[in-house]
Scaffold this active site. Structure first.
Site, PDB file in Angstrom:
ATOM      1  N   ARG A 157     -14.818   9.716  -3.372  1.00 44.94           N
ATOM      2  CA  ARG A 157     -13.497   9.958  -3.945  1.00 44.94           C
ATOM      3  C   ARG A 157     -12.419   9.802  -2.868  1.00 44.94           C
ATOM      4  NH1 ARG A 157     -11.066   9.845  -8.891  1.00 44.94           N
ATOM      5  NH2 ARG A 157      -9.712  11.624  -9.285  1.00 44.94           N
ATOM      6  N   THR A 161     -11.053   1.494 -14.515  1.00 47.76           N
ATOM      7  CA  THR A 161     -12.336   2.165 -14.207  1.00 47.76           C
ATOM      8  C   THR A 161     -13.527   1.404 -14.790  1.00 47.76           C
ATOM      9  OG1 THR A 161     -11.109   4.240 -14.194  1.00 47.76           O
ATOM     10  CG2 THR A 161     -13.472   4.427 -14.163  1.00 47.76           C
TER      11      THR A 161
END
Ligand code: GLU
Length: 570
Positions: free
Chosen positions: A101, A389
């Site tokens: 992340r 995504t």
């Protein structure tokens, strides 16, 4: 026995040769598992297949696919973004979580997305430009996973992407559609030059597109390792693009980039009926919230209901409300704020939450459970449709599995393009209002902190620890409900992976009940309204990709017809 007889007797020499030849032909076919890949783009699936055919592992194949996706699905994910990867090791039965992340730069502040008057910025005002860019995590995360599970040299995994970036690929309908729908790409010269033709029109479907800058970037990372991305000219260009952005410059520095660490975390695994479901722990809310939805639904016999029936959609919506209520107040980066993970998944607590569900009436907005002192939740946001995504799944010939969700957040991220790839806008996943009632919220921005995600890569095991199911999806904060749907379809309703993915989507994030437009669910809108649901119809474009292994060893894959994915089995 036959082998030792053949080995001992000279008279059997010709037979021995024949036997060995037969063994050679038959043995690998019997011993080797089959291979399966499901990604959001045929080029990426073929790259993964090529790498596995060369002897690569599931992680090698995922690296090859991710690099190709950076090129062919640039709106969704790439080396300028972040990812979460779950890995299943068939030898040990262990599931490991890799966290790539993005992190906030040292210059980030809790009020970075507030305007001078103290009110939050508009969403796109915050997304577009340098302020929203976090330190990309994909390359270091893949490097970490490769050190643990790679079988081919790192550089070889970049081969298919370098080739395709050099020779070119054809613009897909979805890429064309998303360029056409975007009003921000043109604000930045690099993105403008790449995504539009000479007449300033969005690249047409079928246009052959090469990306020599990206090919050079890939070659540098292939030869120099992850370090070539995090230190030196590439990192300098990233920092420069952010700091000198003509819209909303940010503070991201080469020191922030060099300091980035991918994290190996304990996967979050809990029993659900006769399975063990493993997800990602924080900083994503995905694993926890999916497991809470399942844990609440465990109090009900879903298999007695029909998928898509009023009763089933009502029950799943109510369970989702309860889980999203907890998500809103408790989940943030657990390296920065205490997240009561165990309390949230405690069976007694989940049974108490399930007892709040009434079969004949929606509870409306659900309250969060009282698990620890916390700030009130910011009001639930209906959010934007996640059009970015990507999720991919690989099962390799050893039976190892990768389930990975990867993202640059919004479609085309921050719109800043550096050396052939787009930079993320992942920092807008932080809460824009850092306090509610004067108290800090769990997902407030801070230097080095990771914004809360909804990405939910999932791996399901049987009680013996064998791999049974891997799935995940894009879709912004709706990801969690898409993944829950695909899990319930397979685990409670016994559907094959493709049919589970195809099931119409329905979403409740502790607000409206959204039903997928143009599907059979439209027929239950009125009965749901009669139960008190505020129903809306929406496109709900999931991008679920998954794989299953049945008890007899048969593997099968599924790709979401709502996007452009492809399954390859070999
Ligand atoms: N940024 C989102 C997350 O991490 C994903 C966005 C999307 O799926 O479009 O949850």
């Amino acid at each position: 026995m036959i082998a030792s007889l053949l080995a001992r007797s000279r008279a059997f020499a010709p037979l021995r040769v024949l036997f060995l030849a037969w063994l050679f032909l038959v043995w690998p076919a019997e011993a080797a598992e089959r291979f399966l890949v499901a990604t959001a783009n045929p080029h990426a699936s073929r790259a993964a297949q090529e790498i596995v055919t060369m002897g690569g592992s599931a992680v090698d194949a995922a690296i090859a696919a991710q690099m190709v996706l950076t090129l062919v699905e640039p709106q969704s994910s790439g080396i300028g973004g972040g990812a979460f990867l779950l890995h299943y090791d068939s030898e040990t039965g262990k599931v490991t979580a890799y966290d790539g992340r993005e992190t906030a730069p040292a210059g980030a502040t809790p009020d970075m997305f507030l305007k001078a008057d103290g009110e939050p910025k508009g969403f796109y005002e915050a997304v577009v430009g340098g302020l929203s860019v976090g330190v990309p995590g994909v390359v270091r995360m893949l490097d970490l996973a490769h050190r643990d599970h790679g079988k081919l040299p790192w550089g070889r995994d970049f081969g298919p992407a370098v080739r395709l970036a050099t020779l070119g690929f054809r613009v897909s309908p979805r890429l064309h559609e998303l360029i056409s729908a975007d009003s921000h790409l043109k604000s930045f010269p690099a993105a403008h030059a790449y995504f539009y033709d000479a007449a300033g029109r969005p690249l047409a479907v079928g246009t052959k597109l090469t990306n020599p800058d990206l090919a050079a970037t890939f070659r540098a990372i292939a030869a120099g390792g992850a370090r070539a991305f995090y230190e030196g000219p590439i990192a300098e260009d990233i920092a420069r693009a952010v700091r000198h952005a003509t819209i909303s410059p940010g503070t991201l520095s080469t020191a922030d980039i060099a300091a980035y660490e991918a994290k190996r975390r304990e996967a979050l695994c809990r029993d659900y009926r006769e399975w063990r479901v493993c997800g990602m722990p924080p900083p994503t809310s995905g694993g926890l919230t999916v497991l809470q939805i399942l844990g609440i639904l465990e109090s009900f016999d879903l298999s007695a209901l029909q998928p898509g029936s009023v009763e089933a959609v009502h029950l799943i919506s109510e369970a989702s409300r309860l889980a999203y209520a907890d998500r809103a107040v408790y989940i943030g980066d657990s390296d920065f704020v205490p997240v009561p993970v165990d309390a949230m998944l405690e069976p007694g607590y989940l049974a108490e939450r399930a007892a709040l569900i009434r079969p004949d009436r929606s509870m409306g907005e659900a309250p969060a459970g009282l698990l620890q002192d916390r700030a009130e939740a910011p009001p639930p946001s209906e959010g934007y449709e996640g059009r970015s995504t990507t999720h991919l799944v690989v099962v390799d010939q050893d039976g190892d599995v990768v389930s990975m969700t990867s993202s640059i957040e919004n479609a085309f991220g921050s719109r800043l393009m550096v050396r052939g790839f787009l930079l993320n806008n992942q920092l807008t996943d932080f809460a824009f209002r850092p306090t509610v009632g004067g108290r800090p919220v769990a997902n407030a921005a801070a230097p080095g902190k990771r914004p809360r995600s909804s990405m939910s890569p999932t791996i399901v095991l049987d009680r013996e620890g064998g791999f049974r199911y891997a799935v995940g999806s894009p879709g912004g904060s709706r990801i969690i409900t898409y993944v829950a749907k695909a899990l319930l379809g397979a685990l409670d309703w016994g559907l094959d992976v493709q049919t589970a993915i195809d099931l119409p989507n329905h979403v409740n994030r502790n607000g409206r009940t959204e039903l997928e437009a143009g599907t059979a669910l439209e027929a239950i809108a009125e009965p749901l309204r009669a139960l008190g649901h505020d129903v809306v119809l929406d496109s709900l474009t999931s991008g679920l990709h998954g794989a299953t292994r049945a008890a007899d060893g048969t593997i099968a894959g599924g790709a979401d017809p709502r996007r452009e994915g492809m399954v390859i089995e070999d």
